[in-house]
Each structure stands twice: as C-alpha cells, then as structure tokens.
Enzyme design. Structure first.
Site, PDB file in Angstrom:
ATOM      1  N   ASP A   1      -0.076   4.930   0.948  1.00 39.65           N
ATOM      2  CA  ASP A   1      -0.508   6.016   1.914  1.00 39.65           C
ATOM      3  C   ASP A   1      -0.444   5.250   3.316  1.00 39.65           C
ATOM      4  O   ASP A   1      -1.398   4.471   3.317  1.00 39.65           O
ATOM      5  CB  ASP A   1      -1.413   7.053   1.681  1.00 39.65           C
ATOM      6  CG  ASP A   1      -1.449   7.775   0.588  1.00 39.65           C
ATOM      7  OD1 ASP A   1      -0.296   8.498   0.423  1.00 39.65           O
ATOM      8  OD2 ASP A   1      -2.357   7.598  -0.361  1.00 39.65           O
TER       9      ASP A   1
ATOM     10  N   ASP B   1       0.914  -1.323   0.035  1.00 34.57           N
ATOM     11  CA  ASP B   1       0.184   0.108   0.242  1.00 34.57           C
ATOM     12  C   ASP B   1       0.888   1.072  -0.110  1.00 34.57           C
ATOM     13  O   ASP B   1       2.034   1.196   0.413  1.00 34.57           O
ATOM     14  CB  ASP B   1      -0.872  -0.202   1.287  1.00 34.57           C
ATOM     15  CG  ASP B   1      -1.852   1.100   1.304  1.00 34.57           C
ATOM     16  OD1 ASP B   1      -2.349   1.559   0.321  1.00 34.57           O
ATOM     17  OD2 ASP B   1      -1.805   1.846   2.339  1.00 34.57           O
TER      18      ASP B   1
END
Length: 225
Positions: free
Chosen positions: A15, A13
């Site tokens: 952020d 991922d």
C-alpha cells in the site's frame, strides 16, 4: 568503477508503493461512518495516513473516539475492507512497466507489507501476480513486523539471495528503518503516501525516487556490491 544494473532481487511495500489502495480505504471508512449516521471521511485527510495502518485511518475517520474505542472498530474495518478489496484500488502510474523492466533484467521481486497476509494475498490474483511475485510476507506472517528487519530478512532468505543484493522499496519511514536494520539497500518511494510532517530525506534511504517509472532504468537503483 561500478556499472549501473538492476538488483538481483527487489522487495516492495504494498500500500502506497505498488498499490494505490486509498480509494478502497475511503470506501471502507465511509461504509462504517454511514452505518453510524456520520458524514463521509475527507479523502484528502485519509490518503496521507494509509501507510500508517488501520489505527491511523480510523483515527482520521473517527477523530472524536479515544484509542480503545477506535481499536474496537478494527475487526469491523478489516471485515468491510476485505469485502470490497480491489474494487477501487489501482496500481500507481508506472508500476507495471517497472515490474516488467525488472523481470526482463532477470530480477526476482516480492512483497513485504504490514498488511495482514490474508488480505495481501487477495491482491495477487487481482493483479495477475500469483506466478510473478516470488515471496509475500504480511504484517502477521512472522513474530515481528516492520520496522523490525525480520520480514525483510525472511523474504531474502526465502529467495536465496543475500540481503545486501536485494533492494527494499517503500513509501514510509518504517520501510527504510527496516531496510537499514537488515543491511539492505533501500529506495524511498516519493510517489506514495506521506504526511506533510514526514521528512523522507531524514530517513536515510539509499536513494529517493520521485516516480515509479524512473525505476525502469538501472541507473535509478542503489549501487550493488
């Protein structure tokens, strides 16, 4: 007996996992609030919802607006964020050494994020990742987004590596749900963004890891087939 080793591929991922982008989003919300004569957002309240997306952040910055009114602000939010992207954000501590350790071990890595792809791609040159990141899938790249498994399966197929030989690393429940649906081992990144009500243990990730630098060690990664 299984020997500890790095995975063939690691997907991340963005952020809240690789990038501490909360300061950029605080600046974005503050610019919108200032334009309306409102007080700045409380960074401590915005930070935990960054991984939940634009709607959640706007809900924190504009708690008095209803859903339709906040949704109407999303285009402005994205435009303002694009204009300042990367100005305040930084990698989480230990991320760069972790990526270097993966690369030294021959692991390929990529990014699967719910962030719009055009915004995620702006991050790559800022971090010198254009040649290092093997695949990038954004939230609007495909017909589905996390927690649907399609983005993870697409990324694995792009790299030519079976999902079971990849590991997905993320800081939000939807990351772990997507990995489980893709039959991909997962790491819950506990250094990322979480609400007080979140219960990472209940997400059923393969492993939970407290700090990014711990993933410099093969023993911290999920056991591979």
């Amino acid at each position: 007996m299984s020997t500890a080793r790095f995975p063939r591929a690691a997907l991340f991922d963005l952020d809240g996992t690789l990038l501490d982008s909360a300061p950029d989003f605080v600046a974005t919300c503050d610019a919108m609030l200032s334009a309306r004569g409102r007080a700045p957002v409380d960074p401590a309240k915005l930070r935990p919802v960054v991984s939940k997306g634009a709607r959640a952040m706007l809900g924190t910055a504009f708690p008095d607006l209803d859903d339709a009114e906040r949704d109407a602000l999303i285009p402005e939010f994205l435009q303002r964020y694009e204009a300042l992207i990367g100005q305040h954000a930084m990698l989480f501590a230990g991320v760069e050494t972790m990526l270097a350790a993966l690369e030294s071990a021959g692991t390929v890595w990529g990014i699967v994020t719910n962030k719009p792809e055009y915004l995620a791609r702006l991050i790559l040159p800022q971090q010198g990742w254009e040649q290092r990141c093997a695949v990038l899938v954004g939230g609007d790249s495909l017909a589905e987004r996390k927690p649907h498994p399609l983005p993870l399966l697409h990324a694995a197929a792009h790299m030519g590596i079976p999902p079971a030989e990849c590991v997905y690393v993320g800081d939000d429940e939807r990351d772990i749900l997507a990995a489980r649906a893709a039959h991909m081992p997962s790491v819950a990144a506990l250094w990322g963004y979480r609400l007080d009500s979140d219960q990472p243990l209940a997400w059923q990730a393969s492993v939970l890891v407290e700090h990014a630098h711990l993933l410099n060690q093969a023993t911290q990664w999920p056991t591979q087939p």
